[in-house]
Scaffold this active site. Structure first.
Site, mmCIF file in Angstrom:
data_model
loop_
_atom_site.group_PDB
_atom_site.id
_atom_site.type_symbol
_atom_site.label_atom_id
_atom_site.label_comp_id
_atom_site.label_asym_id
_atom_site.label_seq_id
_atom_site.Cartn_x
_atom_site.Cartn_y
_atom_site.Cartn_z
ATOM 1 N N ARG A 21 43.579 -27.010 4.520
ATOM 2 C CA ARG A 21 43.794 -27.678 6.135
ATOM 3 C C ARG A 21 44.387 -28.838 6.310
ATOM 4 N NH1 ARG A 21 42.640 -23.166 5.703
ATOM 5 N NH2 ARG A 21 40.983 -22.112 6.893
ATOM 6 N N HIS A 59 46.712 -16.312 8.463
ATOM 7 C CA HIS A 59 47.557 -16.920 7.146
ATOM 8 C C HIS A 59 49.312 -15.553 7.936
ATOM 9 C CE1 HIS A 59 47.479 -20.249 4.267
ATOM 10 N NE2 HIS A 59 46.701 -20.357 5.189
#
Length: 177
Positions: A21, A59
């Site tokens: 992340r 994504h």
């Protein structure tokens, strides 16, 4: 510079690493879009559970529909050969690919070496996302230590052939090479 009768080449191998992340995928997507042509997203993840399905969907939503997608859990070098000659290829991510190779009991060192040997020969840019897994505490079990060590070795091999290496922390890239 473009000379008469010759096309300029935009070939580049760019490794983008960082922690979980950290913003490395978002950074790689932006860099891939900066090259001419329609970018190719080479996904190594497999949606084996609901959490991974959600990550993949996140994504995809962020990228939008302007990408060509290829799902390649194992045969990465071959997929890059097959997609060469067009837009930049973004491999996300090498660490999952390594995990897939280990799970399939394939010779990961041979496949990483094969990939490293192929990267400089491609016509189209290749951006590779990977996790830096060696910055934390030493794992308490042999399997996790073995994976951490393999990932570190893989990252070194790919970084050696890369034209550029970036380390992303808190969404901010730092150029290492």
């Amino acid at each position: 510079m473009i000379s008469a009768g010759r096309q300029e080449t935009f070939m580049a191998v760019i490794l983008i690493t960082g922690g979980a992340r950290s913003g490395k995928s978002k950074r790689a997507e932006a860099r891939a879009r900066a090259f001419p042509g329609r970018p190719v997203y080479v996904a190594t993840a497999e949606a084996l559970d609901a959490e991974m399905e959600e990550r993949i969907a996140t994504h995809r939503a962020r990228r939008g529909t302007d990408w060509i997608e290829r799902e390649v859990p194992l045969d990465l070098a071959q997929a890059l050969v097959a997609t060469d000659g067009g837009g930049a290829r973004l491999v996300d991510c090498l660490t999952l690919w390594l995990s897939n190779l280990l799970h399939a009991e394939r010779e990961w060192e041979r496949e990483v070496t094969e990939l490293a040997g192929a990267l400089p020969r491609f016509k189209s840019p290749v951006l590779l996302v990977t996790n830096e897994v060696g910055l934390g505490i030493v794992p308490d079990n042999a399997l996790a230590r073995s994976f951490r060590d393999a990932a570190g070795i893989m990252n070194q091999i790919i970084a050696d052939v890369a034209d550029e290496v970036e380390f992303v922390v808190a969404g901010l890239p730092m150029k290492l090479k």
